[in-house]
Design an enzyme around this catalytic site. Sequence first.
Site, short mmCIF file in Angstrom:
data_model
loop_
_atom_site.label_atom_id
_atom_site.label_comp_id
_atom_site.label_asym_id
_atom_site.label_seq_id
_atom_site.Cartn_x
_atom_site.Cartn_y
_atom_site.Cartn_z
CG ASP A 29 8.88 70.44 49.14
OD1 ASP A 29 9.60 71.29 48.59
OD2 ASP A 29 8.39 69.47 48.54
CG ASP A 238 6.93 65.22 48.12
OD1 ASP A 238 7.69 66.22 48.18
OD2 ASP A 238 6.34 64.89 47.08
CG ASP A 242 11.55 67.85 50.52
OD1 ASP A 242 12.04 68.97 50.29
OD2 ASP A 242 10.54 67.42 49.93
#
Length: 346
Positions: A29, A238, A242
Amino acid sequence: TGAAARRGILIKDAEMLEVAHRIDVVAFDKTGTLTEGRATLVAAEAADAGGTAGRRAVLAAGAALQAGSSHPLARAVLEAARREGVAPAGVATDARAVPGLGVAATVDGRALRLGSTRWMRESRVDIPPPLAERAARLEAEGRTVSWLAETRDGMAPALRGLLAFGDVVKPTARVAVDALRAQGVRTVLVSGDNAGAARAVARALGIDEVHAEVLPADKAALIEQLRADGRTVAMVGDGINDAPALAAADVGIAMSTGTDVAMHAAGITLMRGNPALVADAIDISRRTWAKIRQNLFWAFVYNVVGLPLAALGLLDPMIAGAAMAFSSVSVVANALLLRRWKGTGT
């Protein structure tokens, strides 16, 4: 796992430690994982009015929409409004977040929405060429661009302005990508951000593959697609968005600086929020797996040699007992060498 824990790598169970040594693709990410996640507002421009008045109007509307939100971009808007002495345009009602796209609310009777280029495109918002060119330049610089639009009388939303945000890449992000490349691991960036900003970060870090404007639900599907190619995939993230992708990956790796939901969905947690620890987690897993194979080999050798000799009466029981004890000691001693592992030192 003790050596990993001392480096700030918490491995949930033995299965994760075993699977991690096979990882050959790592998907990251962007916001909060490779970047600091502390966005700042770098531009606020109105579609129909320039100068300070236009900026303040866009900022006031954005502050009204984002009031009460904990999202990094919302915090950036509210901080900029406070710093410049701009009061929110009103009190937002009927507020709703659209996952991966933005937020919509009614502010003093105006139906406003603030969100991504993808959302504006899907909502058929007409973006004037000058503002589109400005947004393209900002995206090329790695900025995240959000658009402010207003809906009236059931018509297509009309553009009111843009807000652009900057974020800082973590100092260890490049170290992480370089270390993974040295391990033979392919890196992928999976971001809900615009293509320009995602490509800029990927280019700066040397990431192999980029997927931008990916909705939270689509992240998990993308991970499954990568796994379908026969690869062992790790996902590093995080945020709440996600979590599905972390759960879909062979190994989910969460930053402790993120949300509890992400850490719960992941099999490995990086306690310092340092992306370089991803390569360390793979390294300690590979070293552990190598130690297991070495120990099995030596245990097998001891038995292959000792059992026939004992069966033929050529091995004294005292020597056999000592050899068995030495076998156990050598296995333990070999495993304890992992305590000397230091990781990358970042």
